[in-house]
Write an enzyme that holds these catalytic residues in place. Structure first.
Site, short mmCIF file in Angstrom:
data_model
loop_
_atom_site.label_atom_id
_atom_site.label_comp_id
_atom_site.label_asym_id
_atom_site.label_seq_id
_atom_site.Cartn_x
_atom_site.Cartn_y
_atom_site.Cartn_z
N GLU A 64 -3.98 1.88 -7.52
CA GLU A 64 -4.33 2.99 -6.64
C GLU A 64 -3.43 4.20 -6.95
O GLU A 64 -2.32 4.30 -6.39
CB GLU A 64 -4.14 2.58 -5.17
N HIS B 25 0.84 -1.20 0.00
CA HIS B 25 0.00 0.00 0.00
C HIS B 25 0.88 1.25 0.00
O HIS B 25 1.95 1.27 0.63
CB HIS B 25 -0.92 0.00 1.23
C1 PEP Z 1 -6.65 3.27 0.07
O1 PEP Z 1 -5.84 3.99 0.66
O2 PEP Z 1 -6.44 2.06 -0.13
C2 PEP Z 1 -7.88 3.89 -0.39
C3 PEP Z 1 -8.50 3.37 -1.40
O3 PEP Z 1 -8.24 4.98 0.35
P1 PEP Z 1 -9.35 6.05 0.01
O4 PEP Z 1 -10.56 5.33 -0.55
O5 PEP Z 1 -9.66 6.68 1.33
O6 PEP Z 1 -8.76 7.00 -0.97
#
Ligand code: PEP
Length: 260
Positions: free
Chosen positions: A170, A100
């Site tokens: 992400e 992450h």
């Molecule tokens: C994450 O950090 O994995 C994530 C998806 O966070 P957020 O939805 O809060 O952006």
């Protein structure tokens, strides 16, 4: 989305909530709100401390699986503060988030993530590998950055194990905790998902098509449908929205409806 593959919605609670009581309440409310869900795989990743208690609660709703937010690469020994994949697996936990961006910001490298993926797979866990660029630039060098992340994190993983890995795209610039963040579009997500699938199929052949690619970055009940419909992905990873049972349940229901 591949034919026959269940869609998946994952909640990453990060370092929340502050008490077990609140964690149980949040879990209970999601469980209640999703009792009619049949086709969507639901995964909640709470802090380690709550996993065991929530495991007993999840027995009453087999559709909710649990995941950890990290796992160390060694199986056991003198590693103060660490938790092994085997320990997590032995609790009855199926999934583990690895790589992450918030852990990478604390110094985790692709090489460390690679060791964690290998150890987690060996322990029987399903790794949820997070990749994503910190920023986008006009010369599109972010594609290459994500390619390097992916290749280094998956280095040496055997073809027959690759379908067990879930890949979460992400983009750090879209994550809710990033200062001055901004929204990604389903188009941003789709072009990266296509790119990631190409790298995976070049590296792992047809086994790669069995992998799920999901999207995370401030997903909420308002944009979940658009990402699921046009983002070229198999599910979503929600952080902030997963701490609100109503919002998270709504996202799961949107996913369920989009699979019809
Ligand atoms: C994450 O950090 O994995 C994530 C998806 O966070 P957020 O939805 O809060 O952006």
């Amino acid at each position: 989305m591949q034919k026959g593959k269940d869609k998946i919605i994952i909640g990453n609670w990060k370092m929340n909530p502050p008490t077990l009581k609140e964690a149980e309440m949040l879990f209970f409310n999601v469980r209640q709100g999703t009792s009619s869900i049949k086709k969507t795989e639901i995964v909640i990743c709470p802090p380690f401390l709550y996993l065991e208690k929530l495991k007993s609660a999840s027995r009453r709703n087999k559709k909710i699986s649990l995941g950890a937010q990290d796992a160390f690469w060694e199986g056991g020994g003198a590693f103060t503060g660490e938790i092994s994949g085997e320990m997590i697996y032995n609790l009855g936990t199926k999934y583990v988030i690895l790589g992450h961006s918030e852990r990478r910001a604390l110094g985790e490298t692709d090489m460390m993530v690679n060791k964690k993926i290998k150890a987690s797979l060996a322990a029987g866990l399903t790794p949820i590998l997070c990749v994503g660029e910190a920023a986008r630039d006009e010369s599109h060098s972010y594609f290459n950055l994500v390619k390097i992340q992916l290749e280094e994190c998956l280095h040496g993983i055997k073809k027959d194990l690759i379908s067990k890995v879930i890949l979460a795209y992400e983009p750090v610039w879209a994550i809710s905790s990033t200062p001055n963040r901004h929204d990604a579009t389903s188009g941003d997500c789709r072009e990266m998902a296509i790119f990631l699938r190409k790298i995976l199929s070049d590296k792992f052949g047809s086994d790669a098509s069995k992998m799920s690619i999901i999207y995370g970055g401030s997903v909420n009940e308002k944009d979940a449908f658009e990402f699921l419909k046009n983002g070229g992905i198999d599910g979503l990873l929600a952080g902030k929205a997963s701490l609100d049972a109503k919002k998270f349940t709504e996202i799961i229901k949107i996913c369920e409806a989009s699979s019809k």
